[in-house]
Motif scaffolding. Structure first.
Motif, PDB file in Angstrom:
ATOM      1  N   GLN A 148      -3.952   9.902  -2.550  1.00 53.58           N
ATOM      2  CA  GLN A 148      -2.583  10.595  -2.789  1.00 53.58           C
ATOM      3  C   GLN A 148      -1.895   9.653  -3.705  1.00 53.58           C
ATOM      4  O   GLN A 148      -0.555   9.318  -3.758  1.00 53.58           O
ATOM      5  CB  GLN A 148      -1.794  11.067  -1.865  1.00 53.58           C
ATOM      6  N   MET A 149      -2.507   8.772  -4.593  1.00 51.65           N
ATOM      7  CA  MET A 149      -1.985   7.958  -5.517  1.00 51.65           C
ATOM      8  C   MET A 149      -1.476   8.744  -7.000  1.00 51.65           C
ATOM      9  O   MET A 149      -1.955   8.410  -7.840  1.00 51.65           O
ATOM     10  CB  MET A 149      -2.675   6.719  -5.752  1.00 51.65           C
ATOM     11  N   THR A 150      -0.673   9.482  -6.837  1.00 48.63           N
ATOM     12  CA  THR A 150      -0.412  10.567  -7.943  1.00 48.63           C
ATOM     13  C   THR A 150       1.040  10.153  -8.696  1.00 48.63           C
ATOM     14  O   THR A 150       1.766   9.189  -8.000  1.00 48.63           O
ATOM     15  CB  THR A 150      -0.195  12.057  -7.471  1.00 48.63           C
ATOM     16  N   ASP A 151       1.260  10.638  -9.855  1.00 49.91           N
ATOM     17  CA  ASP A 151       2.400  10.254 -10.512  1.00 49.91           C
ATOM     18  C   ASP A 151       3.449  11.012  -9.967  1.00 49.91           C
ATOM     19  O   ASP A 151       4.818  10.435 -10.195  1.00 49.91           O
ATOM     20  CB  ASP A 151       2.346  10.800 -11.916  1.00 49.91           C
TER      21      ASP A 151
ATOM     22  N   LEU B 295       0.799  -1.271  -0.020  1.00 46.14           N
ATOM     23  CA  LEU B 295      -0.014  -0.114  -0.056  1.00 46.14           C
ATOM     24  C   LEU B 295       0.658   1.068   0.042  1.00 46.14           C
ATOM     25  O   LEU B 295       0.640   2.152  -0.558  1.00 46.14           O
ATOM     26  CB  LEU B 295      -0.957  -0.141   1.081  1.00 46.14           C
ATOM     27  N   VAL B 296       1.840   1.386   0.750  1.00 39.86           N
ATOM     28  CA  VAL B 296       2.803   2.305   0.822  1.00 39.86           C
ATOM     29  C   VAL B 296       3.446   2.835  -0.506  1.00 39.86           C
ATOM     30  O   VAL B 296       3.647   3.953  -0.862  1.00 39.86           O
ATOM     31  CB  VAL B 296       3.789   2.211   1.897  1.00 39.86           C
ATOM     32  N   ALA B 297       3.756   1.607  -1.306  1.00 34.72           N
ATOM     33  CA  ALA B 297       4.395   2.000  -2.675  1.00 34.72           C
ATOM     34  C   ALA B 297       3.722   2.792  -3.546  1.00 34.72           C
ATOM     35  O   ALA B 297       4.144   3.429  -4.267  1.00 34.72           O
ATOM     36  CB  ALA B 297       4.737   0.355  -3.106  1.00 34.72           C
ATOM     37  N   LYS B 298       2.065   2.731  -3.207  1.00 41.30           N
ATOM     38  CA  LYS B 298       1.513   3.508  -4.035  1.00 41.30           C
ATOM     39  C   LYS B 298       0.643   4.566  -3.724  1.00 41.30           C
ATOM     40  O   LYS B 298       0.590   5.473  -4.372  1.00 41.30           O
ATOM     41  CB  LYS B 298       0.297   2.705  -4.806  1.00 41.30           C
TER      42      LYS B 298
ATOM     43  N   ILE C  45      -5.909   0.624  10.012  1.00 38.03           N
ATOM     44  CA  ILE C  45      -6.146   1.733   9.446  1.00 38.03           C
ATOM     45  C   ILE C  45      -7.549   1.890   9.035  1.00 38.03           C
ATOM     46  O   ILE C  45      -8.072   0.911   8.471  1.00 38.03           O
ATOM     47  CB  ILE C  45      -5.219   1.926   8.331  1.00 38.03           C
ATOM     48  N   ASP C  46      -7.997   3.120   9.292  1.00 36.44           N
ATOM     49  CA  ASP C  46      -9.523   3.454   9.028  1.00 36.44           C
ATOM     50  C   ASP C  46      -9.786   4.454   7.978  1.00 36.44           C
ATOM     51  O   ASP C  46      -9.159   5.609   8.137  1.00 36.44           O
ATOM     52  CB  ASP C  46     -10.288   4.000  10.482  1.00 36.44           C
ATOM     53  N   LEU C  47     -10.056   3.841   6.754  1.00 34.34           N
ATOM     54  CA  LEU C  47     -10.239   4.524   5.600  1.00 34.34           C
ATOM     55  C   LEU C  47     -11.933   4.785   5.331  1.00 34.34           C
ATOM     56  O   LEU C  47     -12.362   4.771   3.955  1.00 34.34           O
ATOM     57  CB  LEU C  47      -9.499   4.033   4.277  1.00 34.34           C
ATOM     58  N   SER C  48     -12.727   4.851   6.016  1.00 38.00           N
ATOM     59  CA  SER C  48     -14.100   5.197   5.930  1.00 38.00           C
ATOM     60  C   SER C  48     -14.516   6.224   5.093  1.00 38.00           C
ATOM     61  O   SER C  48     -15.527   6.280   4.582  1.00 38.00           O
ATOM     62  CB  SER C  48     -14.773   5.141   7.200  1.00 38.00           C
TER      63      SER C  48
ATOM     64  N   LYS D  65       2.100   8.446   5.054  1.00 35.96           N
ATOM     65  CA  LYS D  65       1.878   9.310   6.046  1.00 35.96           C
ATOM     66  C   LYS D  65       1.183   8.875   7.225  1.00 35.96           C
ATOM     67  O   LYS D  65       1.667   9.181   8.522  1.00 35.96           O
ATOM     68  CB  LYS D  65       1.277  10.684   5.546  1.00 35.96           C
ATOM     69  N   LEU D  66       0.042   8.023   7.093  1.00 41.44           N
ATOM     70  CA  LEU D  66      -0.500   7.877   8.493  1.00 41.44           C
ATOM     71  C   LEU D  66       0.338   6.703   9.262  1.00 41.44           C
ATOM     72  O   LEU D  66       0.284   6.816  10.404  1.00 41.44           O
ATOM     73  CB  LEU D  66      -1.639   6.806   8.166  1.00 41.44           C
ATOM     74  N   ILE D  67       1.003   5.982   8.477  1.00 43.96           N
ATOM     75  CA  ILE D  67       1.868   4.854   9.145  1.00 43.96           C
ATOM     76  C   ILE D  67       3.076   5.762   9.858  1.00 43.96           C
ATOM     77  O   ILE D  67       3.299   5.569  11.133  1.00 43.96           O
ATOM     78  CB  ILE D  67       2.491   3.940   8.473  1.00 43.96           C
TER      79      ILE D  67
END
Length: 571
Positions: free
Chosen positions: A108-111, A44-47, A66-69, A53-55
């Motif tokens: 924040q899965m940006t290029d 997950l952190v790779a993308k 992790i809560d991503l609701s 940042k949460l971790i």
């Protein structure tokens, strides 16, 4: 309905197909609403820079949950983003591209964070696929309904509106398929908020009023289908509650649609405006909304028919009349407009009687005849509409007489004064002969009206006799003038003849005075010659013994050309 435990097991089952096959055990559980996903942090952190940042910012030594609701799209969309992190293929369509783009922005899965990330992939799909066709752009825009906060922040809605408006204007000018207005059906599926934005963008692109008027008509017929298209009113009762949630939504929708109307008063057909006004009377929107519809109908009332006015007047079930004030204001507005046009055109302050006014007069008279049979129609309302039309706009009052007769027949309990009040709207002197004959035998009419009709017949008879006398005198005068002209021509021809014969006599006298060796026989011939000339001149007198015949004249020894034979008269 699935229980929370069932949803949890389903989510675990889906993720197990592409996660549990890995040799490395999972080290984090992601919660999305009531669903949970057991995943690997490093994948997950790779993308996702957001998860990284949460971790990093976590106060826990080992963050395992992790809560991503709050992610746009909920568990279904997070599952696709997780698949992307694991390199598992999934389908991107016009239906999920907007929410995927918002989820990529949220995570924040940006290029900038990682090359060929989800944000870049979704942008590429939007540009090359979704915005390439009108249908695709509309579908993406419609899917943004529940993503307004995220979609507006990353300008997806704005870009969709621009794409849709551009494609719609192009199709309106150069249709790519049949029917030519197919694009209006595509726009009709949008919510009113998005539809307003599209119409505004089309105006900025210079679209004609008729172009987005066509889109508004289709949108209204779809959004208010039961109220606009169903002219019979089946399924709609006059007793339906006015304060219901559905009526409230329809009321707001109607007001929003009317606010989008172009400034061109003739952009919409009158039958559409009439149906929309009936809808407004039923839903009771703001006064400005109703007034705008009435003004637009007034502007093109000359193109209307009786049915257009009847649509406004009756309830959907046809059980009773609506408030007729709308019809009265519509007709009054049209009459005022015609008066203004007449003043500006010719400075004429008299009542208007243009061709448009005459058409409207016939329409209003026919309308009165249709509503006259309803028992709840009062005299004041009936007369109030009838007197709106200027008197000189009706060449004859036959249609109005028919409406009055129907009203009297439907209201048999009226007394003499009330019947006279009803009949006061028409002029008995402007009835045709057939209508006057019918009126003279109509027992429903007041006596005064019958006497007016009979008295007018007598006036017409006398007027007809006088007209015939005047015509006879005129013909006699023309004949007298013709005779005078002929006499003048005759006198002129006689004068010319006398001058011609006088010249012949002088020539003959000169010839005789120059001759030598004149004998008595010659003298006799001379006397005979002059005698014959004198005799001939005497015969040429057309007034001798009162005779007008000149056919017996003789030429004698002189070759004379006879004047033209004609009828003579003594002046």
């Amino acid at each position: 309905m699935a229980t929370p435990n069932n949803r949890l097991s389903l989510a675990m089952e889906r993720t197990g197909q592409w996660v549990f096959s890995q040799d490395i055990p999972t080290d984090v559980i992601v919660e999305v609403g009531e669903a949970t996903f057991s995943l690997h942090k490093f994948m997950l952190v790779a993308k996702s820079n957001y998860i990284r940042k949460l971790i990093l910012e976590s106060k826990e030594r080992e963050l395992t949950r992790i809560d991503l609701s709050d992610i746009p799209g909920g568990p279904g969309i997070f599952e696709k983003t997780a698949k992307f992190c694991y390199g598992v293929n999934f389908e991107i369509t016009v239906h999920n591209i907007a929410v995927l783009r918002c989820a990529a922005e949220f995570l924040q899965m940006t290029d900038q964070y990682c090359e060929n990330n989800l944000a870049g992939r979704t942008e590429e799909f939007l540009t090359q696929v979704a915005f390439f066709t009108l249908t695709g752009a509309v579908t993406v825009l419609k899917s943004c309904r529940h993503l307004l906060t995220y979609a507006d922040d990353i300008n997806i809605v704005k870009r969709c509106v621009e794409a849709v408006s551009a494609k719609a204007c192009s199709e309106a000018n150069f249709p790519s398929r049949s029917p030519p207005n197919w694009w209006t059906e595509e726009l009709a599926v949008l919510d009113i908020d998005f539809f307003e934005r599209v119409i505004a963008a089309m105006k900025q692109r210079g679209a004609k009023a008729l172009t987005f008027a066509a889109a508004l008509i289709t949108y209204t017929e779809r959004a208010l289908r039961d109220l606009v298209r169903d002219h019979t009113g089946n399924g709609i009762r006059s007793s339906d509650p006015d304060d219901s949630d559905s009526r409230s939504k329809q009321r707001k929708l109607l007001e929003a649609i009317v606010d989008l109307f172009p400034s061109d008063k003739a952009a919409f057909p009158i039958h559409f405006l009439s149906c929309l006004l009936r809808c407004a009377i039923f839903l009771r929107p703001s006064a400005s909304c109703k007034s705008e519809l009435e003004k637009r109908i007034s502007a093109i009332l000359e193109d209307g028919t009786v049915d257009n006015l009847l649509v406004i007047s009756f309830t959907y079930d046809g059980e009773r009349l609506f408030d007729l004030e709308s019809v009265r204001r519509i007709v009054s507005g049209f009459v005022e407009k015609e008066k203004s046009n007449a003043v500006f055109a010719a400075g004429d302050l008299r009542e208007p009687s243009s061709a448009a006014m005459q058409r409207v007069a016939k329409t209003v008279d026919a309308y009165l005849a249709e509503i006259a049979a309803y028992g709840d129609l009062g005299i004041s309302k009936f007369n109030g509409i009838a007197i709106l039309i200027p008197k000189n706009a009706r060449k004859v009052d036959d249609d109005l007489y028919r409406a009055v007769d129907i009203y009297l027949k439907a209201h048999p309990k009226l007394d003499e004064i009330e019947r006279e009040k009803v009949c006061s709207v028409m002029d008995p002197l402007k009835l045709s002969y057939e209508a006057r004959v019918h009126a003279s035998q109509n027992k429903r009419l007041p006596v005064q009206i019958v006497l007016h009709a009979l008295y007018y017949d007598q006036l017409r008879l006398r007027s007809g006799k006088e007209e015939r006398d005047v015509a006879a005198e005129k013909n006699q005068l023309q004949m007298d003038v013709s005779l005078v002209r002929e006499n003048e021509e005759l006198r002129t021809e006689l004068t010319k003849m006398k001058m011609y014969i006088s010249d012949l006599q002088k020539n003959a006298a000169n010839a005789n005075s120059q001759g030598h060796g004149t004998t008595s026989s010659g003298s006799a011939k001379k006397t005979t010659f002059f005698s014959s000339v004198s005799k001939t001149l005497g015969k040429l007198n057309p007034f001798r013994n009162g005779s007008k015949d000149t056919t017996h004249l003789e030429d004698g020894h002189v070759d004379l050309t006879k004047p033209r034979r004609r009828r003579f008269s003594v002046s």
